[in-house]
Design a protein around this motif. Structure first.
Motif, PDB file in Angstrom:
ATOM      1  N   SER A  62       1.242  -0.955  -0.074  1.00 23.93           N
ATOM      2  CA  SER A  62       0.004   0.301  -0.037  1.00 23.93           C
ATOM      3  C   SER A  62       0.950   0.660  -0.145  1.00 23.93           C
ATOM      4  CB  SER A  62      -0.692  -0.132   1.376  1.00 23.93           C
ATOM      5  OG  SER A  62      -0.188   0.041   2.367  1.00 23.93           O
ATOM      6  N   LYS A  63       0.202   2.504  -0.475  1.00 19.35           N
ATOM      7  CA  LYS A  63       0.763   3.720   0.024  1.00 19.35           C
ATOM      8  C   LYS A  63       1.062   4.254   1.299  1.00 19.35           C
ATOM      9  CE  LYS A  63      -1.935   5.690  -3.841  1.00 19.35           C
ATOM     10  NZ  LYS A  63      -3.083   6.645  -4.063  1.00 19.35           N
ATOM     11  N   THR A  64       0.297   3.329   2.132  1.00 18.07           N
ATOM     12  CA  THR A  64       1.232   3.812   3.435  1.00 18.07           C
ATOM     13  C   THR A  64       2.298   3.294   4.068  1.00 18.07           C
ATOM     14  OG1 THR A  64      -0.995   3.751   4.246  1.00 18.07           O
ATOM     15  CG2 THR A  64       0.262   3.734   6.090  1.00 18.07           C
ATOM     16  N   ILE A  65       2.054   1.340   3.430  1.00 19.34           N
ATOM     17  CA  ILE A  65       3.551   1.236   3.455  1.00 19.34           C
ATOM     18  C   ILE A  65       4.554   1.480   3.027  1.00 19.34           C
ATOM     19  CG2 ILE A  65       4.296  -1.837   3.444  1.00 19.34           C
ATOM     20  CD1 ILE A  65       1.555  -2.655   3.706  1.00 19.34           C
ATOM     21  N   ILE A  66       4.243   1.818   2.266  1.00 22.04           N
ATOM     22  CA  ILE A  66       6.067   2.364   0.928  1.00 22.04           C
ATOM     23  C   ILE A  66       6.000   3.727   2.030  1.00 22.04           C
ATOM     24  CG2 ILE A  66       6.778   3.361  -0.878  1.00 22.04           C
ATOM     25  CD1 ILE A  66       4.871   1.073  -2.654  1.00 22.04           C
ATOM     26  N   LEU A  67       5.538   4.694   2.100  1.00 27.81           N
ATOM     27  CA  LEU A  67       5.642   5.727   3.207  1.00 27.81           C
ATOM     28  C   LEU A  67       6.344   5.933   4.279  1.00 27.81           C
ATOM     29  CD1 LEU A  67       2.809   8.257   1.164  1.00 27.81           C
ATOM     30  CD2 LEU A  67       4.656   8.038   0.580  1.00 27.81           C
ATOM     31  N   GLU A  68       5.610   5.241   4.632  1.00 24.34           N
ATOM     32  CA  GLU A  68       6.004   4.701   6.197  1.00 24.34           C
ATOM     33  C   GLU A  68       7.898   4.108   6.170  1.00 24.34           C
ATOM     34  OE1 GLU A  68       3.225   1.977   8.234  1.00 24.34           O
ATOM     35  OE2 GLU A  68       1.922   3.640   9.023  1.00 24.34           O
ATOM     36  N   GLU A  69       8.579   3.409   5.140  1.00 27.94           N
ATOM     37  CA  GLU A  69       9.155   2.605   4.704  1.00 27.94           C
ATOM     38  C   GLU A  69      10.624   3.773   4.481  1.00 27.94           C
ATOM     39  OE1 GLU A  69      12.560   0.773   4.900  1.00 27.94           O
ATOM     40  OE2 GLU A  69      10.370   0.546   5.973  1.00 27.94           O
ATOM     41  N   VAL A  70       9.835   4.407   3.675  1.00 21.39           N
ATOM     42  CA  VAL A  70      11.190   5.819   3.415  1.00 21.39           C
ATOM     43  C   VAL A  70      10.976   6.918   4.005  1.00 21.39           C
ATOM     44  CG1 VAL A  70      11.038   4.595   1.303  1.00 21.39           C
ATOM     45  CG2 VAL A  70       9.290   6.742   1.698  1.00 21.39           C
ATOM     46  N   LEU A  71       9.848   7.124   5.116  1.00 21.84           N
ATOM     47  CA  LEU A  71      10.119   8.136   5.809  1.00 21.84           C
ATOM     48  C   LEU A  71      11.344   8.366   7.045  1.00 21.84           C
ATOM     49  CD1 LEU A  71       8.400  10.955   7.265  1.00 21.84           C
ATOM     50  CD2 LEU A  71       7.472   9.307   8.290  1.00 21.84           C
ATOM     51  N   GLY A  72      11.978   9.408   6.812  1.00 23.05           N
ATOM     52  CA  GLY A  72      13.243   9.233   7.833  1.00 23.05           C
ATOM     53  C   GLY A  72      13.071  10.451   8.863  1.00 23.05           C
ATOM     54  N   GLU A  74      13.736  13.377   9.376  1.00 22.97           N
ATOM     55  CA  GLU A  74      13.798  14.867   9.263  1.00 22.97           C
ATOM     56  C   GLU A  74      13.379  15.315   8.134  1.00 22.97           C
ATOM     57  OE1 GLU A  74      17.338  17.709   9.322  1.00 22.97           O
ATOM     58  OE2 GLU A  74      17.163  16.171  12.118  1.00 22.97           O
ATOM     59  N   ARG A  75      13.268  13.943   6.994  1.00 22.71           N
ATOM     60  CA  ARG A  75      12.766  14.031   5.321  1.00 22.71           C
ATOM     61  C   ARG A  75      12.149  12.284   4.581  1.00 22.71           C
ATOM     62  NH1 ARG A  75      16.047  12.648   1.311  1.00 22.71           N
ATOM     63  NH2 ARG A  75      18.194  12.173   2.213  1.00 22.71           N
ATOM     64  N   PHE A  76      11.602  12.672   3.622  1.00 16.47           N
ATOM     65  CA  PHE A  76      11.385  11.421   2.630  1.00 16.47           C
ATOM     66  C   PHE A  76      12.863  11.045   1.941  1.00 16.47           C
ATOM     67  CE2 PHE A  76       6.252  12.788   3.337  1.00 16.47           C
ATOM     68  CZ  PHE A  76       5.884  11.395   3.983  1.00 16.47           C
ATOM     69  N   GLU A  77      12.833  10.220   2.356  1.00 20.73           N
ATOM     70  CA  GLU A  77      14.231   9.440   1.857  1.00 20.73           C
ATOM     71  C   GLU A  77      13.903   8.936   0.678  1.00 20.73           C
ATOM     72  OE1 GLU A  77      15.779   7.190   4.726  1.00 20.73           O
ATOM     73  OE2 GLU A  77      16.392   8.827   6.067  1.00 20.73           O
ATOM     74  N   MET A  78      13.746   9.425  -0.631  1.00 18.46           N
ATOM     75  CA  MET A  78      12.840   9.004  -1.483  1.00 18.46           C
ATOM     76  C   MET A  78      14.054   7.929  -2.602  1.00 18.46           C
ATOM     77  SD  MET A  78      10.319   9.927  -1.382  1.00 18.46           S
ATOM     78  CE  MET A  78       8.671  10.009  -3.058  1.00 18.46           C
ATOM     79  N   GLU A  79      15.153   8.489  -2.007  1.00 17.20           N
ATOM     80  CA  GLU A  79      16.094   7.548  -3.141  1.00 17.20           C
ATOM     81  C   GLU A  79      16.763   6.083  -2.311  1.00 17.20           C
ATOM     82  OE1 GLU A  79      18.503   9.050   0.682  1.00 17.20           O
ATOM     83  OE2 GLU A  79      17.106  10.216  -0.748  1.00 17.20           O
ATOM     84  N   ARG A  80      15.340   5.801  -1.135  1.00 19.61           N
ATOM     85  CA  ARG A  80      15.572   4.256  -1.099  1.00 19.61           C
ATOM     86  C   ARG A  80      14.621   3.616  -1.979  1.00 19.61           C
ATOM     87  NH1 ARG A  80      14.289   3.941   4.398  1.00 19.61           N
ATOM     88  NH2 ARG A  80      14.862   1.217   4.162  1.00 19.61           N
ATOM     89  N   LEU A  81      13.439   4.141  -2.088  1.00 15.03           N
ATOM     90  CA  LEU A  81      12.563   3.782  -3.721  1.00 15.03           C
ATOM     91  C   LEU A  81      13.178   2.996  -4.496  1.00 15.03           C
ATOM     92  CD1 LEU A  81       9.892   6.767  -4.081  1.00 15.03           C
ATOM     93  CD2 LEU A  81       9.369   4.664  -2.347  1.00 15.03           C
ATOM     94  N   SER A  82      14.176   3.153  -5.430  1.00 17.59           N
ATOM     95  CA  SER A  82      14.250   2.594  -5.993  1.00 17.59           C
ATOM     96  C   SER A  82      15.006   0.698  -5.757  1.00 17.59           C
ATOM     97  CB  SER A  82      15.485   3.078  -6.926  1.00 17.59           C
ATOM     98  OG  SER A  82      16.555   3.083  -6.505  1.00 17.59           O
TER      99      SER A  82
END
Length: 146
Positions: A62-72, A74-82
Motif C-alpha cells: 500500500s501507499k501507507t506501507i511504502i511511505l512509512e518505509e521511506v520516512l526518515g 527529517e525528510r522522506f528518503e525517496m532515494e530508497r524507493l529504487s
C-alpha cells in the motif's frame, strides 16, 4: 421492514461478485518500491496485490506501507524507493477467500478490509472481492421485490 432471506445470503457465492485477476492492477515480488508506488498512484488505488511471476498471491502493498518505509527522521528518503524491493515490506498476513465461499463469509472478511484477495487451492490469484461489490449485492437483495 426489508429483509434478506437467510438462505439467499448464505448460499450466494462470491464467484459472481469478484473482479477477475486480469482486470486488477498488481505488482510482483521483485519490483522496487518505486515501481509499486507508480502503479498505486497511476491506478488510484491505495493498495494492490503482490504476486509471483506465476500469479501466486504473496501479499499486498500500500501507499501507507511504502511511505512509512521511506520516512526518515527529517525528510522522506525517496532515494530508497529504487533500492528496496516490494517483498521486503509487503503485508503478507492478509485474509483470502475462495470463489465458492459464501457471501456471508465475504462480508465478514471485508469488514476490516476494503477488498479481499480471492485465490484457488494453490494460492493462484483469481481476483478481488470488494466491499463495494458486497454492498451492491446486499442492496440488490433488499430491493429485489420493490
Amino acid at each position: 421492514m426489508m429483509e434478506i432471506p437467510t438462505k439467499q445470503f448464505t448460499e450466494t457465492t462470491i464467484e459472481e461478485l469478484i473482479i477477475p485477476s486480469e482486470k486488477i492492477a498488481h505488482v510482483q515480488i521483485g519490483n522496487p518500491l518505486e515501481h509499486a508506488l507508480l502503479v498505486l498512484v497511476k491506478s488510484g488505488y491505495s493498495a494492490v496485490p503482490v504476486l509471483t511471476p506465476s500469479y501466486k498471491l504473496e501479499g499486498i502493498i500500500s501507499k501507507t506501507i511504502i511511505l512509512e518505509e521511506v520516512l526518515g527522521m527529517e525528510r522522506f528518503e525517496m532515494e530508497r524507493l529504487s533500492v528496496i524491493k516490494v517483498d521486503a515490506i509487503m503485508k503478507n498476513d492478509i485474509p483470502t477467500l475462495k470463489k465458492y465461499d459464501s457471501l456471508s463469509l465475504g462480508l465478514k472478511k471485508t469488514i476490516d478490509h476494503p477488498f479481499v484477495c480471492v485465490v484457488d487451492e494453490k494460492k493462484q490469484f483469481d481476483g478481488l472481492l470488494t466491499r463495494r461489490a458486497i454492498l451492491k449485492k446486499i442492496n440488490q437483495m433488499l430491493h429485489a421485490d420493490n
